[in-house]
Scaffold this active site. Structure first.
Site, PDB file in Angstrom:
ATOM      1  N   CYS A   1       0.839  -1.193   0.000  1.00  0.00           N
ATOM      2  CA  CYS A   1       0.000   0.000   0.000  1.00  0.00           C
ATOM      3  C   CYS A   1       0.880   1.251   0.000  1.00  0.00           C
ATOM      4  O   CYS A   1       1.786   1.377   0.822  1.00  0.00           O
ATOM      5  CB  CYS A   1      -0.884  -0.026   1.243  1.00  0.00           C
ATOM      6  SG  CYS A   1      -1.682   1.528   1.633  1.00  0.00           S
ATOM      7  N   GLU A   2       0.611   2.150  -0.925  1.00  0.00           N
ATOM      8  CA  GLU A   2       1.438   3.356  -1.000  1.00  0.00           C
ATOM      9  C   GLU A   2       1.151   4.333   0.137  1.00  0.00           C
ATOM     10  O   GLU A   2       1.933   5.242   0.371  1.00  0.00           O
ATOM     11  CB  GLU A   2       1.273   4.043  -2.355  1.00  0.00           C
ATOM     12  CG  GLU A   2      -0.055   4.685  -2.606  1.00  0.00           C
ATOM     13  CD  GLU A   2      -0.129   5.320  -3.981  1.00  0.00           C
ATOM     14  OE1 GLU A   2      -0.792   6.363  -4.085  1.00  0.00           O
ATOM     15  OE2 GLU A   2       0.448   4.807  -4.948  1.00  0.00           O
ATOM     16  N   HIS A   3       0.043   4.160   0.853  1.00  0.00           N
ATOM     17  CA  HIS A   3      -0.284   5.077   1.950  1.00  0.00           C
ATOM     18  C   HIS A   3       0.434   4.721   3.246  1.00  0.00           C
ATOM     19  O   HIS A   3       0.819   5.610   3.999  1.00  0.00           O
ATOM     20  CB  HIS A   3      -1.800   5.080   2.185  1.00  0.00           C
ATOM     21  CG  HIS A   3      -2.571   5.505   0.979  1.00  0.00           C
ATOM     22  ND1 HIS A   3      -3.733   4.888   0.581  1.00  0.00           N
ATOM     23  CD2 HIS A   3      -2.332   6.471   0.075  1.00  0.00           C
ATOM     24  CE1 HIS A   3      -4.191   5.470  -0.521  1.00  0.00           C
ATOM     25  NE2 HIS A   3      -3.355   6.428  -0.849  1.00  0.00           N
ATOM     26  N   HIS A   4       0.592   3.406   3.524  1.00  0.00           N
ATOM     27  CA  HIS A   4       1.222   2.992   4.783  1.00  0.00           C
ATOM     28  C   HIS A   4       2.441   2.099   4.569  1.00  0.00           C
ATOM     29  O   HIS A   4       3.082   1.704   5.528  1.00  0.00           O
ATOM     30  CB  HIS A   4       0.211   2.221   5.646  1.00  0.00           C
ATOM     31  CG  HIS A   4      -0.996   3.014   6.004  1.00  0.00           C
ATOM     32  ND1 HIS A   4      -2.183   2.940   5.300  1.00  0.00           N
ATOM     33  CD2 HIS A   4      -1.193   3.939   6.975  1.00  0.00           C
ATOM     34  CE1 HIS A   4      -3.068   3.761   5.826  1.00  0.00           C
ATOM     35  NE2 HIS A   4      -2.497   4.386   6.837  1.00  0.00           N
TER      36      HIS A   4
ATOM     37  N   GLN B   1      -5.225  -0.616  -4.709  1.00  0.00           N
ATOM     38  CA  GLN B   1      -5.931  -1.678  -5.422  1.00  0.00           C
ATOM     39  C   GLN B   1      -6.726  -1.139  -6.602  1.00  0.00           C
ATOM     40  O   GLN B   1      -6.803  -1.776  -7.653  1.00  0.00           O
ATOM     41  CB  GLN B   1      -6.856  -2.421  -4.449  1.00  0.00           C
ATOM     42  CG  GLN B   1      -7.547  -3.599  -5.077  1.00  0.00           C
ATOM     43  CD  GLN B   1      -8.330  -4.417  -4.079  1.00  0.00           C
ATOM     44  OE1 GLN B   1      -7.917  -4.579  -2.939  1.00  0.00           O
ATOM     45  NE2 GLN B   1      -9.476  -4.933  -4.500  1.00  0.00           N
TER      46      GLN B   1
ATOM     47  N   HIS C   1      -6.134  -6.029   3.058  1.00  0.00           N
ATOM     48  CA  HIS C   1      -5.177  -4.957   3.297  1.00  0.00           C
ATOM     49  C   HIS C   1      -4.769  -4.931   4.769  1.00  0.00           C
ATOM     50  O   HIS C   1      -5.619  -4.703   5.640  1.00  0.00           O
ATOM     51  CB  HIS C   1      -5.800  -3.611   2.907  1.00  0.00           C
ATOM     52  CG  HIS C   1      -6.103  -3.497   1.446  1.00  0.00           C
ATOM     53  ND1 HIS C   1      -5.412  -2.641   0.619  1.00  0.00           N
ATOM     54  CD2 HIS C   1      -6.995  -4.144   0.659  1.00  0.00           C
ATOM     55  CE1 HIS C   1      -5.882  -2.753  -0.611  1.00  0.00           C
ATOM     56  NE2 HIS C   1      -6.840  -3.664  -0.613  1.00  0.00           N
TER      57      HIS C   1
ATOM     58  N   CYS D   1      -3.148  -2.696   6.240  1.00  0.00           N
ATOM     59  CA  CYS D   1      -3.333  -1.363   6.817  1.00  0.00           C
ATOM     60  C   CYS D   1      -4.735  -1.210   7.403  1.00  0.00           C
ATOM     61  O   CYS D   1      -4.975  -0.351   8.248  1.00  0.00           O
ATOM     62  CB  CYS D   1      -3.053  -0.272   5.779  1.00  0.00           C
ATOM     63  SG  CYS D   1      -4.098  -0.359   4.318  1.00  0.00           S
TER      64      CYS D   1
END
Length: 197
Positions: free
Chosen positions: A88-91, A129, A157, A159
Site C-alpha cells: 500500500c502506497e499510503h502505509h 488496489q 489490506h 493497513c
C-alpha cells in the site's frame, strides 16, 4: 520473456548502503536495540526484500504480455485466481489477494501465463488496489485490442486489518470494465459466474 521473479529493483541495489542505514535508524527511533542478535542483519534483509517486492519498477507492464498470437477465437477467455502481493502506497503495509482477468479477443491472444506476469508487473510496486485493477484492464485493452476486458481484484489490506479500524478478514473488491463488457450484461454475468465457480 522470463517471469518477473527474475527481476530485481536495481535502484535498491544501487542505494543498498543508504537504505540499510535508514532502516537501522528507523529501528532505533522506534526504541529497538539495533545491536540485538535478531536485528543485526535486519537492515540487509529488508533491503534484499525491497529488491524483490519492488521489482515492478524494473519492467514496463506492457512488455510482459510479450508476443501475441493471431487466433480466430472470439469467445470469453478467463484466467482467474492469480495470487498477488503488493504494498500500500499510503502505509507501505502489505496487501494481497487474487486477480481475475477476462477478455473477448478480436483476433489476437496472449499466452495465458503472460496474464499472471502482467499482474506481477503491476503489483510489485507501491500501489492502491483501484489503480492495479484499472492498469491491468487498460494495458490489456492497449496491447491486445480485444472486444472487451473485465478485471476483478480482491484484496486483504493489512493497513485495515492490523491497524486503524482493525477488521481482519475484510476484503476489498474492485472491478474494471472495458469495451463490450460495458454494454453486454450477459457477458459480465458470465464472467462473474465463472470466477465464482
Amino acid at each position: 520473456m522470463s517471469g518477473l521473479k527474475d527481476y530485481v529493483n536495481t535502484q535498491v541495489g544501487d542505494h543498498r548502503e543508504q537504505i540499510e542505514y535508514h532502516v537501522r535508524e528507523i529501528l532505533k527511533l522506534i526504541g529497538e536495540d539495533v545491536e540485538r542478535e535478531g536485528l543485526i542483519e535486519t537492515p540487509a534483509r529488508v533491503t534484499r526484500m525491497y529488491e524483490e517486492i519492488f521489482a515492478g519498477y524494473e519492467v514496463d507492464p506492457r512488455d510482459v504480455l510479450g508476443v501475441t498470437f493471431e487466433e480466430n477465437h472470439e469467445e470469453l477467455v478467463i484466467v482467474k485466481d492469480i495470487v498477488y502481493y503488493s504494498q500500500c502506497e499510503h502505509h507501505m503495509a502489505p496487501f494481497f489477494g487474487k486477480a481475475h482477468i477476462g477478455y473477448i479477443p478480436s483476433g489476437r491472444i496472449a499466452g495465458l501465463s503472460k496474464l499472471a506476469r502482467l499482474v506481477e508487473a503491476v503489483t510489485r510496486r507501491l500501489q492502491v488496489q483501484e489503480r492495479i485493477t484499472s492498469q491491468i484492464a487498460d494495458i490489456m485493452e492497449e496491447v491486445l485490442q480485444p472486444k472487451g476486458v473485465m478485471v476483478v481484484v480482491e484484496g486483504e489490506h493489512l493497513c485495515m486489518c492490523s491497524r486503524g479500524v482493525k477488521k481482519p478478514g475484510s476484503k476489498t473488491v474492485t472491478s474494471a470494465v472495458r469495451g463490450s463488457f460495458r454494454k453486454d450484461a450477459a457477458s459480465r454475468a458470465e464472467f462473474l459466474s465463472l470466477i465464482k465457480e
